[in-house]
Design an enzyme around this catalytic site. Sequence first.
Site, PDB file in Angstrom:
ATOM      1  N   SER A  69      -9.828  -1.061   7.111  1.00  0.00           N
ATOM      2  CA  SER A  69      -9.307  -0.774   5.771  1.00  0.00           C
ATOM      3  C   SER A  69      -8.620  -1.942   5.086  1.00  0.00           C
ATOM      4  O   SER A  69      -8.259  -1.828   3.909  1.00  0.00           O
ATOM      5  CB  SER A  69      -8.334   0.406   5.827  1.00  0.00           C
ATOM      6  OG  SER A  69      -9.040   1.610   5.946  1.00  0.00           O
ATOM      7  N   LYS A 125       0.845  -1.202   0.000  1.00  0.00           N
ATOM      8  CA  LYS A 125       0.000   0.000   0.000  1.00  0.00           C
ATOM      9  C   LYS A 125       0.880   1.252   0.000  1.00  0.00           C
ATOM     10  O   LYS A 125       1.957   1.264   0.622  1.00  0.00           O
ATOM     11  CB  LYS A 125      -0.908  -0.042   1.236  1.00  0.00           C
ATOM     12  CG  LYS A 125      -1.987   1.018   1.285  1.00  0.00           C
ATOM     13  CD  LYS A 125      -2.890   0.789   2.502  1.00  0.00           C
ATOM     14  CE  LYS A 125      -3.998   1.818   2.625  1.00  0.00           C
ATOM     15  NZ  LYS A 125      -4.877   1.582   3.789  1.00  0.00           N
ATOM     16  N   SER A 134      -9.689   1.455   2.918  1.00  0.00           N
ATOM     17  CA  SER A 134      -8.843   2.252   2.043  1.00  0.00           C
ATOM     18  C   SER A 134      -7.774   1.451   1.325  1.00  0.00           C
ATOM     19  O   SER A 134      -7.143   1.962   0.403  1.00  0.00           O
ATOM     20  CB  SER A 134      -8.165   3.347   2.862  1.00  0.00           C
ATOM     21  OG  SER A 134      -7.291   2.763   3.825  1.00  0.00           O
TER      22      SER A 134
END
Lengths: 477, 117
Positions: A158, A59, A134
């Site tokens: 997330s 990420k 996310s």
Amino acid sequence: MTASKVRAALDRAAAVGAGREGLNILVAVNPRAEDDAALSVVGRSEQELPLSGEPVAVKDNIATLDMPTTCGSRILAGYVSPFEATVVRRLRDAGAVILGKTNMDEFAMGSSTEHSAYGPTRNPVDPSRVPGGSSGGSAAAVAAGIVRMALGSETGGSVRQPASFCGVVGVKPTYGRVSRYGLVAFASSLDQVGVLGRTVDDAALALGVIAGRDPLDATSAERAVPDYRADVRRAATAAAPLAGVVVGRPREYFPVAMHGGVRDRCAVALDALVRLGATVRDVSMPHTDYAIPVYYIVAPAEASSNLARFDGVRYGARVSADALAAMYDATRSQGFGPEVTRRILLGTYVLSAGYYDAYYKRAQEVRALITQDFRRVFADGVHLLFTPTTPTPAFPLGAISDPYEMYLNDIFTATANLAGVPAISIPIGLADGLPVGGQIIAPHFGEGPMLAAAAALERALGASPLTTPPSPAAARS
Amino acid sequence: MSVTFDDVRHIAALARVGVDERKLPALANELSGILAHMAVLTRVDTSSVEIGPPAVATPWRADSGPPIPLMHPLPSFAPIVRDGFLLVPRLATHGGGGHTGDSEPSGNERPEDEGSA
């Protein structure tokens, strides 16, 4: 062999359209990936390298040396960290190759990966829908068959929510289980690096590599890391792997107005847990309904402080102005997107004089009650909890415009972050052709039994819907 | 609780985020809407709650920095060392003159430098 895994991943990324014009999964590709694959094994045995040549996606809020770390934000456009995160170093020490950085909601604030400076990521299962967020890019990278495993980050769900939407496995470890050094801070009392995998075993492998005490993160725990894969293997081979295990079914996570498809898949999963030897017991966790108000006070409050460092002086972009204060204002107003701005203002409001006691202090007190709910059920003989991961399957891009309605996506996941306990989402079937995730929650540092139960359930329910990744044509349609 | 335009201006100034005046109505409306959902927390009985340190507190470490990565020990080349600090001549602009240490100048110290730094 090692280089071929990376080549295959890059080919797969190209085939499914992982770039900006397609699914928009990868915001950067490691230019040295194939060289790293060759170098990763030099002078080391396979036993030393549990991830020998394995491509892993990371990420974009986790610091890497070879690629920018932008958190999906204009304010960090092009920013390259001078150090790498402990989790990245541990992956590389285990032989993994960092394939690229994945798209995300800006500064991890969002539940759909629509709030990114790079534009939205699309769900590989159905590109008209969001992948969740996310960590939507990381979940999509696994779901699209580009990588077996990826790193995400959790503050309120997330990792688990996008895992649920994309039909993959997502783990949020116990707070303190994994080092946060090099994870760009959002809400420090909640943040934790998590893993996404195609199977529970993939996730267990990655978690075992990155977990453990790190002197660079004072909040990382002084506890030995068990062999999670051994737990998974035992569960996969035992006749009744959950014999003697009591699974709690908290009624607050199964509201009357629940999505029918999600309810049906959870019922099937609970039946499977019983067949595996578990006893399912109805329990109550009465403060669950307060999790979203509490979370959306605590997290923005901490974010308003953590994101003060992005001021145009120390990191990333700067918008010039005649005076220092004007430079701060211009840099931050142009650098942050609308959702981040909204949360900074909300956090500043609840911390400001006159409102602190009514909001922040109150939220911390109710957070303690939510934590007590978990302590009480686990002290009463419940070993694990089973719940849906999300109230609904993946929704269409652009379908939710009201901020609070978007926040409600975290209603079943934020509790684990507030209490600091570990949780996993695994695919439990389809509803309306879309993946549904089931969540297993464990007591603090109970990752081993949690992963074992998840592996047993995974096996009992059959192959996940994405064991065979979608065809490139389907992904691009 | 309704957030006013002035509230938004105030918190934007505290947060050092420039907010366009044209965006004030939308922001005030959104923040008011979100905060309205938080009102439910006022109904929770928290009288039994005492906020204290977490059950598993952050681990302690020795209150010291890492070793200084020098090839030779500091006293071997420093003029005067006390408690790990180098003592140097006082700046003339700070008045008083003389070095700041209590110990006698060593052979390495050059008193004629005092006040010239």
